[in-house]
Scaffold this active site. Structure first.
Site, PDB file in Angstrom:
ATOM      1  CD  GLU A 172      -2.875  -1.078   2.461  1.00 24.93           C
ATOM      2  OE1 GLU A 172      -2.775  -0.128   3.259  1.00 24.93           O
ATOM      3  OE2 GLU A 172      -3.738  -1.962   2.567  1.00 24.93           O
ATOM      4  CD  GLU A 355      -3.691  -5.674   4.118  1.00 25.57           C
ATOM      5  OE1 GLU A 355      -4.506  -4.815   4.528  1.00 25.57           O
ATOM      6  OE2 GLU A 355      -2.461  -5.524   4.146  1.00 25.57           O
TER       7      GLU A 355
HETATM    8  O1  IFM Z   1      -4.108  -2.836   9.310  1.00 26.30           O
HETATM    9  C1  IFM Z   1      -4.073  -2.341   8.003  1.00 26.30           C
HETATM   10  C2  IFM Z   1      -2.929  -2.956   7.239  1.00 26.30           C
HETATM   11  O2  IFM Z   1      -1.705  -2.733   7.852  1.00 26.30           O
HETATM   12  C3  IFM Z   1      -2.845  -2.385   5.853  1.00 26.30           C
HETATM   13  N1  IFM Z   1      -4.134  -2.424   5.190  1.00 26.30           N
HETATM   14  C4  IFM Z   1      -5.285  -1.979   5.905  1.00 26.30           C
HETATM   15  C5  IFM Z   1      -5.354  -2.629   7.264  1.00 26.30           C
HETATM   16  C6  IFM Z   1      -6.593  -2.147   8.034  1.00 26.30           C
HETATM   17  O3  IFM Z   1      -6.568  -0.775   8.180  1.00 26.30           O
END
Ligand code: IFM
Length: 449
Positions: A172, A355
């Site tokens: 990210e 994710e």
């Molecule tokens: O916890 C975070 C993660 O580190 C990166 N993506 C989003 C998640 C939730 O906010």
């Protein structure tokens, strides 16, 4: 909810589709001063009162550094195929660029245990814990940090060797560039839109340099990049809200994807905000756009956007929608829409959902955590992935965020994203209902391993 329902012939039931759970080093490891680990920008950021809710820090997190054996056993019990973790740069490399063998040994043992259990490791090289000594030389605003990242990738890939079959260079970069350098709510806490894009460019350059190194030093490994994305929905049918929604997507989604897939920043964005254009040196875009084996997509929610006189784009919460404990709308259709839309716009490599998950107001009651909303969230988002595949998108895997409750950045420990509940005082782990549901689904895959 008793069980996850998906059509019998769903690709998600095929053994070649990878299911996993994900974490990141700073969020779970704790032990921030153990075995020569150096401070990271997040240690420094947490140390300033007001930056993180309740003054929380990376200690104790889940103390995973010491409890990894139990945690890997937990992962095995979930019946997943893969575990997505990140390596802490400040744990494995000394300030003068030498290997820190104690830190490396932690990951070697962990990876070996995963292998013993037949769980494939999916390793992210940078999930936001930049060594603080690099920040003192400008951090991601200093182009040299991209080259230091390349040195770190070289060290990791040589040291870990064949233990890793999949690498993601960065997690990210939008978050670390924009929340860290423009919005200021993440480390290092800066608030300058132009500098944020420059940091973003150096991160993408680091991705390109890291890819180059992985290709030569870990030629068998799959390698790619993980981006957070969401579709935007205009707040009304008016043309100005619709334009704002597209600009928002250009700013977040395309600004980080187009350079990687097509070797340029979105022209729409550069024309609208010429003052934010990063300084690009000859050869940068070629490095950034070298082929990747996959793109990882992190999806949580969509944005509702309207036109704003001052900034053009203004985000809103969705009205009357179901939201999570973070206030994020539950919108599974957004995941299908996003994937189908990206597929229509680009020639994509295979995608992985790296994710997906939600923060819940979870409570431990008589050794159980009834996270009913997360169970529904999981069901509806798996269905959304299935729908995208049915529409022709090549999605190869799904990782739930997160294995366990952990340090949620500026929100500290107040937001619980785990499928496993963590009592931070005792460090006791308890499977939530969602973990049981997920494990059950994975066990019952007709053709599971
Ligand atoms: O916890 C975070 C993660 O580190 C990166 N993506 C989003 C998640 C939730 O906010």
């Amino acid at each position: 909810m008793q069980r996850i329902e998906l059509p019998p012939a769903s690709r998600l039931r095929d053994p070649s589709f990878t299911f996993g759970v994900a974490t990141a080093s700073f969020q779970v490891e704790g032990a921030t001063q153990a075995d020569g680990r150096l401070p990271s920008i997040w240690d420094a950021f947490c140390a300033t009162p007001g930056n993180v809710k309740n003054g929380d820090t990376g200690m104790p997190a889940c103390d995973h550094y010491h409890r990894w054996q139990d945690d890997v056993a937990l992962i095995r019990d979930l019946n997943v195929d893969a575990y997505r973790l990140s390596i802490a740069w400040p744990r494995v490399m000394t300030q003068d660029g030498q290997p820190n063998h104690k830190g490396l040994d932690f990951y070697k043992q962990l990876l070996d245990r995963l292998r013993e259990y037949d769980i494939r490791p999916f390793v992210t090289l940078y999930h936001w814990d930049l060594p603080q000594h690099l920040q003192e030389h400008g951090g991601w605003l200093n182009r040299d940090t991209a080259y230091r990242f390349q040195d770190y990738v070289s060290l990791v890939s040589r040291e870990l060797g064949e233990r890793v079959d999949t690498y993601a260079t960065l997690n990210e970069p939008w978050v670390s560039a924009i929340l860290g350098h423009e919005v200021g709510i993440h480390a290092p806490g800066m608030t300058d839109a132009r500098l944020a894009r420059q940091a973003g460019h150096h991160m993408l350059l680091a991705h390109g340099l890291g890819m180059q190194t992985l290709r030569s030093e870990a030629p068998e490994a799959q390698a790619g990049l993980v981006l957070n994305m969401g579709p935007n929905t205009p707040n009304s049918q008016r043309y100005d809200d619709r334009v704002a929604a597209l600009i928002g997507e250009a700013s977040m989604n395309h600004w980080f994807l187009e350079p990687v897939l097509e070797g340029r920043y979105p022209e729409l964005y550069t024309r609208l905000y010429p003052e934010q254009a990063p300084r690009i040196l000859p050869g940068d875009m070629e490095l950034i756009s070298q082929p990747v084996n996959f793109i990882g997509i992190n999806y949580y929610t969509r944005g509702i956007v309207s036109y704003d006189n001052e900034h053009w784009v203004k985000g809103h919460a969705a009205k009357d929608a179901e939201v999570t404990d973070f206030g994020w709308e539950v919108y599974p259709q957004g995941l299908t829409d996003l994937l189908v839309d990206l597929d229509a716009q680009y020639t994509l490599p295979p995608l992985m959902i790296t994710e997906n998950g939600m923060a819940g107001d979870d409570h431990l009651e008589q050794d159980r955590v009834h996270d009913e909303q997360r169970c529904r969230y999981l069901q509806s988002h798996l269905q959304a992935v299935h729908d995208a595949i049915e529409q022709g998108v090549d999605v190869r895997g799904y990782f739930a965020w997160s294995l366990m409750d952990n340090f949620e950045w500026a929100e500290g420990y107040s937001k619980r994203f785990g499928m496993v509940y963590v009592d931070y005082a005792t460090q006791q782990r308890t499977l939530k209902d969602s973990a049981r549901l997920f494990a059950d689904f994975l066990r019952q895959r007709p053709t599971s391993r």
